[in-house]
Structure formats: C-alpha cells, structure tokens
Design a protein around this motif. Structure first.
Motif, short mmCIF file in Angstrom:
data_model
loop_
_atom_site.label_atom_id
_atom_site.label_comp_id
_atom_site.label_asym_id
_atom_site.label_seq_id
_atom_site.Cartn_x
_atom_site.Cartn_y
_atom_site.Cartn_z
N VAL A 1 0.42 -1.64 0.00
CA VAL A 1 -0.13 0.01 -0.08
C VAL A 1 0.98 0.96 -0.09
N ALA A 2 1.16 2.53 -1.05
CA ALA A 2 1.36 3.42 -1.08
C ALA A 2 0.50 4.41 -0.98
N LEU A 3 0.10 5.45 0.13
CA LEU A 3 -0.81 6.82 0.05
C LEU A 3 0.08 8.19 0.24
N SER A 4 -0.62 8.88 -1.03
CA SER A 4 -0.14 10.39 -0.63
C SER A 4 -1.06 11.71 -0.64
N GLY A 5 -1.22 12.46 -0.22
CA GLY A 5 -2.38 13.19 -0.17
C GLY A 5 -0.85 14.15 1.00
N GLN A 6 -1.81 15.29 1.72
CA GLN A 6 -1.41 16.51 2.60
C GLN A 6 -0.22 15.49 3.09
N LEU A 7 0.37 15.75 3.11
CA LEU A 7 1.67 15.46 3.79
C LEU A 7 2.73 16.03 3.89
N THR A 8 3.00 17.36 3.17
CA THR A 8 3.74 17.98 3.69
C THR A 8 3.74 18.48 5.04
#
Ligand SMILES: O=c1[nH]c(=O)c2[nH]c(=O)[nH]c2[nH]1
Length: 297
Positions: free
Chosen positions: A35-42
C-alpha cells in the motif's frame, strides 16, 4: 529552503494467506500486498506533525481485516477495495496505490497444494478523485520454442560476430503488464478479473507458441497484440522479454558435430541476456504504463 517533491508512504510486503473452506475442497489465496498513500503530507515531512499520517501498521491491519471480512475475489478487486477505502476514509489521503502479487499454488488434493514455479500474477490499482486505474500482469512465465525461430539479416558493425540462424531455440521469461480502460467503481466491481486474466495468459502463450519468429521483437508484438485483439477492455500492454539464450555447444574439440536437428545440445546461459521491451497500444490509446514497472532491477 528546500521544497518537498513527490512523496508516498505505506506498508510493503504484507503477506496474507486466506483459506476458504466451505466444503471439503478448500481454496487457497496467497498474496503479497503493498500500500502506498499520498496526499497532504507536507507538514509531516517539514515539521514532524503526524496528524495526517495514518500508521503503516494500520494499513497492514486493514489488509487482514478486508481479506477476512470481504474475501479476495481477485487481486484486482481486492486492490481496488483497499485503494478506495484509504482515500474515502481519510480526508488527507488523495491517492492510494495498491499493488498485489499472487503466488500460485496448484491443487494436489482437496486440502493439499504445491507451489507452482516462479509464476506470479500481479495487479496494481491506483485510486484518486473517484477514478481507478487498473493494471494487471504476470511475471516469471517461462516459455521455450525448440524451433520456428530465426534471427538473421541484422545490422552489423566491426564488433559483430553473431552467426545468422534460420533455426534456433527461443526462450524467455515473460513479464507483462496490461492496463484496463475501466475507471469507475461499477465497471470495476462488475468485471470478471479472473476470467480476463486467464484469457490474457492463454493468448500470450498461444501467440508465443504459434508465431513463426524472426526475432523476439516480432514475437513480443504478436503476443501483446493477441491480448489487445481479444480483450476489448485492455488499452495497452507492456512486455519485458529477456532473451534466454540457448547456444549450440561447441563440441568440435572432440571431433563431434553438433548442429540444429535431432539430439542437438545447447548451452543455456543466464548472463548476459538480451532484453526486449515494448508497449503495444490499442489504436488511439494513451501510453500510461510506467516503463520501469516491467524492467528487471
Ligand atoms: O530475437 C533477437 N533479437 C535481437 O535483437 C537479438 N540480438 C541478438 O544478439 N540476438 C537477438 N535475438
């Protein structure tokens, strides 16, 4: 101040084995899930705030809970359910990429199995903004033709020593990835991924054995074309075909002839190997399968 570029995070290599045993004949499913998630990770990267960081441990747990409660209808369907879950349940997750490898077990008896070779079925599902992208595939499918393969008329330079041949052994270990046009949840839920996979695999094998080959490049195109022509939902296929060279052994030091024909003896070499790779597209389709996806490391 440096700026954060592409980033994603998740749990790799979650191995889940599910046994369905409604009756005496059990069904075994054996997957490795990533599983690889991306989004608001700044904020997570810049100031160490974990407010938007769903633990990778949770992702691993989710794989087991989904396998238990929803079952594993197919690698594609399982990956699609997981991908959608992470995006729709976490407001800060914008995109989920779920990759599944299915390890093949052959049935020995009702509740006995034998692991079959190196062949692995793969699925990779991305979900973002209510749209899916589904890639199916396989690796480790090793095939060999003992004839109907020629290689000659090739370009030459000062370093060319390869002998021309009109009858050689052609062998390869197929890595294939194909992209489906289906993007919406209903179409994906209704698709018969296992039947499509079986058809694609069968078409690849039939085209490999049925194509009279003047090069692995030509065989590659025939193999991918056969799938695209048979499955209307496939937009493109990427193939990576290592040339598993079989050279006639040189027995001349012993005064023994060893030519193509009955009883010929070959040297099967592992390295170096030729590597033939290409994407074949349905007319008008966009090329979207990443080329790194199918290349050997
Ligand atoms: O099918 C082949 N394609 C090539 O490009 C190549 N190059 C080579 O040395 N042998 C082969 N065989």
């Amino acid at each position: 101040m440096p700026v954060l570029g592409q980033n994603q995070y998740g749990k790799a290599a979650t191995r889940v084995v599910r046994v369905a045993r409604a009756g005496a004949t059990h069904q075994l499913t054996d997957l490795t899930v990533q599983v690889a998630l991306s989004g608001q990770l700044t904020e997570a990267h810049l100031v160490g705030s974990n407010a938007a960081v769903l633990p990778t441990d949770t992702m691993k747990n989710t794989v087991y809970v989904f396998a238990r409660e929803r079952g594993i209808a197919s690698p594609e369907a399982f990956a699609a359910e997981l991908a959608r879950h992470f995006v729709t349940s976490q407001p800060t997750v914008e995109r989920a990429l779920v990759t599944v490898e299915e390890h093949r077990w052959e049935r020995l008896a009702d509740h006995s199995f034998v692991r079959s070779g190196q062949e692995t079925r793969t699925a990779r599902v991305a979900y973002r903004a209510d749209r899916f992208e589904v890639l199916s595939g396989l690796t480790g499918l090793t095939v060999l033709n003992t004839t109907d393969s020629e290689f000659h008329g090739f370009a030459r330079d000062a370093y060319t020593t390869l002998a021309e041949t009109t009858d050689r052994v052609l062998a390869t270990e197929v890595t294939a990835v194909w992209r489906h046009t289906a993007q919406d949840a209903e179409t994906i839920a209704a698709a018969d991924w296992n039947a499509d996979y079986a058809t694609a695999r069968e078409r690849l094998l039939a085209a490999f054995s049925g194509t009279y080959s003047y090069s692995l490049q030509q065989t590659l195109f025939a193999m991918a074309s056969a799938v695209i022509e048979t499955l209307p939902g496939v937009a493109e296929m990427r193939l990576s075909l290592p040339n598993k060279h079989h050279f006639l052994a040189d027995l001349s030091p012993f005064g023994i002839a060893n030519e193509t024909g009955d009883g010929a003896v070959y040297l099967a070499t592992e390295q170096p190997f030729g590597l033939i790779e290409a994407t074949v597209l349905r007319e008008g389709a966009e090329q979207r399968i990443p080329v790194e996806l199918t290349s050997p490391a």
